[in-house]
Write a protein that holds these residues in place. Structure first.
Motif, PDB file in Angstrom:
ATOM      1  N   SER A 122      20.807   5.442  -2.908  1.00  0.00           N
ATOM      2  CA  SER A 122      20.417   4.517  -3.960  1.00  0.00           C
ATOM      3  C   SER A 122      19.098   4.021  -3.820  1.00  0.00           C
ATOM      4  O   SER A 122      18.459   3.361  -4.629  1.00  0.00           O
ATOM      5  CB  SER A 122      21.257   3.268  -3.638  1.00  0.00           C
ATOM      6  N   THR A 153      25.182   0.584  -3.493  1.00  0.00           N
ATOM      7  CA  THR A 153      26.226   1.209  -2.261  1.00  0.00           C
ATOM      8  C   THR A 153      27.560   0.981  -2.762  1.00  0.00           C
ATOM      9  O   THR A 153      27.841  -0.090  -3.300  1.00  0.00           O
ATOM     10  CB  THR A 153      26.045   0.492  -1.222  1.00  0.00           C
ATOM     11  N   LEU A 154      28.278   2.307  -2.596  1.00  0.00           N
ATOM     12  CA  LEU A 154      29.691   2.325  -3.143  1.00  0.00           C
ATOM     13  C   LEU A 154      30.602   2.457  -2.027  1.00  0.00           C
ATOM     14  O   LEU A 154      29.926   3.361  -1.192  1.00  0.00           O
ATOM     15  CB  LEU A 154      29.774   3.212  -4.238  1.00  0.00           C
ATOM     16  N   SER A 155      31.754   2.223  -2.298  1.00  0.00           N
ATOM     17  CA  SER A 155      32.842   2.595  -1.057  1.00  0.00           C
ATOM     18  C   SER A 155      34.187   2.595  -1.654  1.00  0.00           C
ATOM     19  O   SER A 155      34.526   1.901  -2.615  1.00  0.00           O
ATOM     20  CB  SER A 155      32.681   1.699  -0.059  1.00  0.00           C
ATOM     21  N   GLN A 165      30.329   5.351   1.566  1.00  0.00           N
ATOM     22  CA  GLN A 165      29.381   4.145   1.788  1.00  0.00           C
ATOM     23  C   GLN A 165      27.955   4.584   2.287  1.00  0.00           C
ATOM     24  O   GLN A 165      26.865   4.041   1.851  1.00  0.00           O
ATOM     25  CB  GLN A 165      29.907   3.052   2.502  1.00  0.00           C
ATOM     26  N   VAL A 168      23.009   7.085  -8.268  1.00  0.00           N
ATOM     27  CA  VAL A 168      23.481   5.930  -7.408  1.00  0.00           C
ATOM     28  C   VAL A 168      22.278   4.801  -7.427  1.00  0.00           C
ATOM     29  O   VAL A 168      21.381   5.349  -6.920  1.00  0.00           O
ATOM     30  CB  VAL A 168      23.989   6.628  -6.169  1.00  0.00           C
ATOM     31  N   LYS A 194      30.702   1.115 -11.011  1.00  0.00           N
ATOM     32  CA  LYS A 194      29.315   0.722 -10.632  1.00  0.00           C
ATOM     33  C   LYS A 194      28.167   1.486 -11.009  1.00  0.00           C
ATOM     34  O   LYS A 194      26.940   1.260 -10.855  1.00  0.00           O
ATOM     35  CB  LYS A 194      29.438   0.054  -9.308  1.00  0.00           C
ATOM     36  N   ALA A 195      28.628   2.852 -10.927  1.00  0.00           N
ATOM     37  CA  ALA A 195      27.483   3.855 -11.183  1.00  0.00           C
ATOM     38  C   ALA A 195      26.897   3.917 -12.350  1.00  0.00           C
ATOM     39  O   ALA A 195      27.604   3.827 -13.177  1.00  0.00           O
ATOM     40  CB  ALA A 195      28.114   5.166 -10.442  1.00  0.00           C
ATOM     41  N   SER A 224      32.176   5.800 -10.190  1.00  0.00           N
ATOM     42  CA  SER A 224      32.837   4.385 -10.136  1.00  0.00           C
ATOM     43  C   SER A 224      32.340   3.665 -11.248  1.00  0.00           C
ATOM     44  O   SER A 224      31.083   4.074 -11.852  1.00  0.00           O
ATOM     45  CB  SER A 224      33.014   3.636  -8.829  1.00  0.00           C
ATOM     46  N   THR A 267      25.850   6.823  -0.324  1.00  0.00           N
ATOM     47  CA  THR A 267      25.369   5.985  -1.656  1.00  0.00           C
ATOM     48  C   THR A 267      24.414   4.976  -1.323  1.00  0.00           C
ATOM     49  O   THR A 267      23.443   4.758  -2.089  1.00  0.00           O
ATOM     50  CB  THR A 267      26.866   5.229  -2.421  1.00  0.00           C
TER      51      THR A 267
END
Length: 584
Positions: free
Chosen positions: A310, A336-338, A303, A333, A162-163, A160, A306
């Protein structure tokens, strides 16, 4: 004064038939022009008429799942393959089971047939696995230099926005070398350090597992050996690296380019957790990528993984997106991603769309191998088409003979209406080929032939209503207008029933029968259009001519032949005259 005004208003719309004729003529010219401008002047033909490719897929047994080849999984595979092929715009493809373990796929000849062949048996087993160790892609002979197990390859995608960029990880070329023995120890250490998860371990107490107690584990030793010996530059070895591995077990894998090999932990997220996938072009980076949206359950899993990764150090803060045993990306990572993820890299537009199509329609529940691939010729279908067209021509000729013999001059209006319906049907079918992948097969031709009778039936209903009005003593022009509302209701009800039958048949059938249903439904809709915008206006215009309005014997509207009563107006005058003396 009000009554005459109302009468003129009620016939005003019928008194301007030129508007309706102009509308349908403009539509016919536009469709014909579009057909020639697009270069598709003939309808696409199905496999029985144009030939194509017939593929036999044989289901392979699954490791640890001896009962995987069953009726449910086979039917699921048929449904997924059919949606994939149709998702590429290859319509009229036939997908059906044969026996207990075979699937037959018939793909018509066309621009997407080769592309469809590549996807029909693609398993699309997508998994998100944590990266435990990554090195370069070559084998590591005993005593030879090797990259450190803590290095990083060159993964080619980010999950994403954000990564972080995975290329910020350490380069294997700059890390200290290690022998195969050192690399093997790194594998063991990575397995020990990997946090056990319920999906990754069947032990009730993770502390008692072999990896935690230091007890030699045959499975770990075999994995060490396999990882050390794996040569990802060999395409065959790269394809077989993950064969026979369950999603809940750690495995080895190669990058899609073969320049890196990975030791991966148990799968944390699978392709079934992907809700939707689309191919997109990133304007900022100038690359094609595949964006994925997870289901609610998949989003929670994503979620969780990640969040755990992280907090790890490189390379164990990476997760690999593994597709059919190959790592297509392995991003780092940092938070946290989702919800969503992106797969990017060396995609072309076509390869990105192919992957998105496969992911959108799901992973096959079984693995398949191509058993046979044969080319289907159109010779037999051509002979059947010729026979069908001859039968259709004979049927049309009989309809024309009947119309001329029974309706005489009215047959001209019916033939013009049939010609208009034929032009609309042909041009729309030609345009639907490139637009939605519609292909004309033998059953579809049958549907078009049946439509001749449906269309002729609408004309007959209207003509008979007009003749009934003339029998009642009315002249032609008011008979045409008074007959229309009654005929219109009958035509609409009849066509609705025919269209409903075609719609139900289309929904509950597959393959060639759908072609028959589609054509029948299309021609039924066109029948309504032609009767309302062509037949009725032409009849109104013809009623103004002397040939029809005078009741010529060859007009089909001769009052004497129809047994008409005396004119209604004359009978009313006679009654009025006879009543007057009585009142006096």
């Amino acid at each position: 004064m009000a009554a005459p005004k109302k009468g003129r208003g009620s016939t005003g719309g019928q008194g301007r038939p030129g508007r309706a004729l102009a509308l349908i003529l403009i539509a016919m010219v536009a469709l014909t022009g579009g057909m020639f401008l697009s270069g598709h002047t003939t309808p696409r033909l199905g496999i029985d008429l144009a030939g194509g490719t017939s593929i036999t897929l044989k289901a392979k047994s699954q490791p640890g799942k001896p009962d995987a080849i069953n009726e449910t999984n086979m039917n699921t595979a048929v449904s997924i393959i059919e949606r994939r092929v149709n998702g590429l715009g290859v319509s009229e493809a036939e997908v059906q089971t044969q026996g207990a373990s075979n699937i037959i796929v018939n793909i018509p000849k066309g621009t997407n047939s080769a592309q469809a062949r590549e996807q029909v048996g693609t398993t699309a087993q997508l998994y998100f696995r944590p990266v435990l160790t990554v090195t370069d892609g070559g084998p590591t002979p005993e005593g030879s230099p090797s990259p450190s197990a803590s290095g990083s390859g060159k993964p080619s995608a980010t999950p994403s926005a954000k990564a972080s960029d995975p290329e910020t990880a350490s380069d294997p070329k700059t890390t200290p070398s290690a022998s195969a023995t050192t690399q093997g120890r790194a594998v063991t250490d990575a397995l020990k350090d990997a946090t056990p998860t319920p999906s990754a371990s069947g032990d009730a107490d993770p502390s008692k597992s072999p990896a935690a107690t230091g007890t030699p584990d045959p499975a770990t030793a075999a994995l060490e050996k396999k990882f050390t010996a794996l040569d990802c530059s060999d395409k065959a070895a790269r394809a077989k690296a993950g064969d026979g591995v369950k999603p809940e077990d750690p495995t080895v894998a190669c990058s899609s380019e073969g320049d890196a090999k990975y030791l991966l932990g148990p799968a944390e997220v699978s392709g079934t957790d992907v809700d939707d996938a689309k191919a997109q072009f990133d304007q900022q980076r100038g690359i094609w990528l595949v964006s994925m949206e997870f289901t609610d359950k998949g989003s929670k899993k994503f979620q969780t993984i990640t969040k755990k990764l992280s907090t790890q150090q490189s390379p164990q803060n990476q997760f690999a997106i593994s597709l059919d045993g190959e790592v297509v990306s392995a991003p780092q990572v940092n938070e946290t991603l989702s919800g969503s993820a992106e797969i990017s890299g060396s995609f072309t537009q076509q390869s990105a769309e192919d992957l998105a199509n496969v992911l959108s329609y799901g992973a096959l529940p079984l693995s398949f191998s191509e058993d046979t691939v044969t080319t289907v010729t159109a010779a037999l279908g051509g002979e059947q088409l010729e026979a069908g067209l001859i039968a259709g021509a004979i049927g049309l000729a009989l309809v024309v003979i009947y119309l001329v013999a029974y309706y005489r001059g009215l047959a001209l209006i019916a033939l013009l209406s049939l010609l208009a319906s034929g032009i609309l049907t042909y041009t729309i079918m030609a345009l639907l080929g490139p637009a939605i992948g519609f292909a004309l097969n033998l059953p579809a031709v049958c549907g078009a032939i049946v439509a001749i009778g449906i269309t002729a039936d609408s004309f007959i209903v209207y003509f008979e209503r007009i003749r009934d009005e003339i029998r009642e003593g009315r002249t032609l022009r008011p008979a045409v207008e008074r007959a229309w509302p009654r005929a219109r209701r009958t035509i609409l009800v009849s066509d609705f029933v025919s269209f409903l039958a075609a719609a139900v048949l289309f929904l509950v059938t597959v393959g060639k029968v759908q072609g028959f249903a589609f054509t029948l439904g299309l021609t039924t809709l066109l029948d309504v259009v032609v009767v309302f915008l062509f037949t009725k206006p032409v009849m109104t215009l013809m009623a103004r001519t002397k040939f029809f309005s005078s009741g010529h014997p060859w007009s089909g509207l001769d009052p004497k032949r129809l047994g008409a009563k005396p004119p209604l107006r004359r009978s009313r005058r006679v009654n009025a005259r006879t009543d007057h003396p009585k009142e006096a």
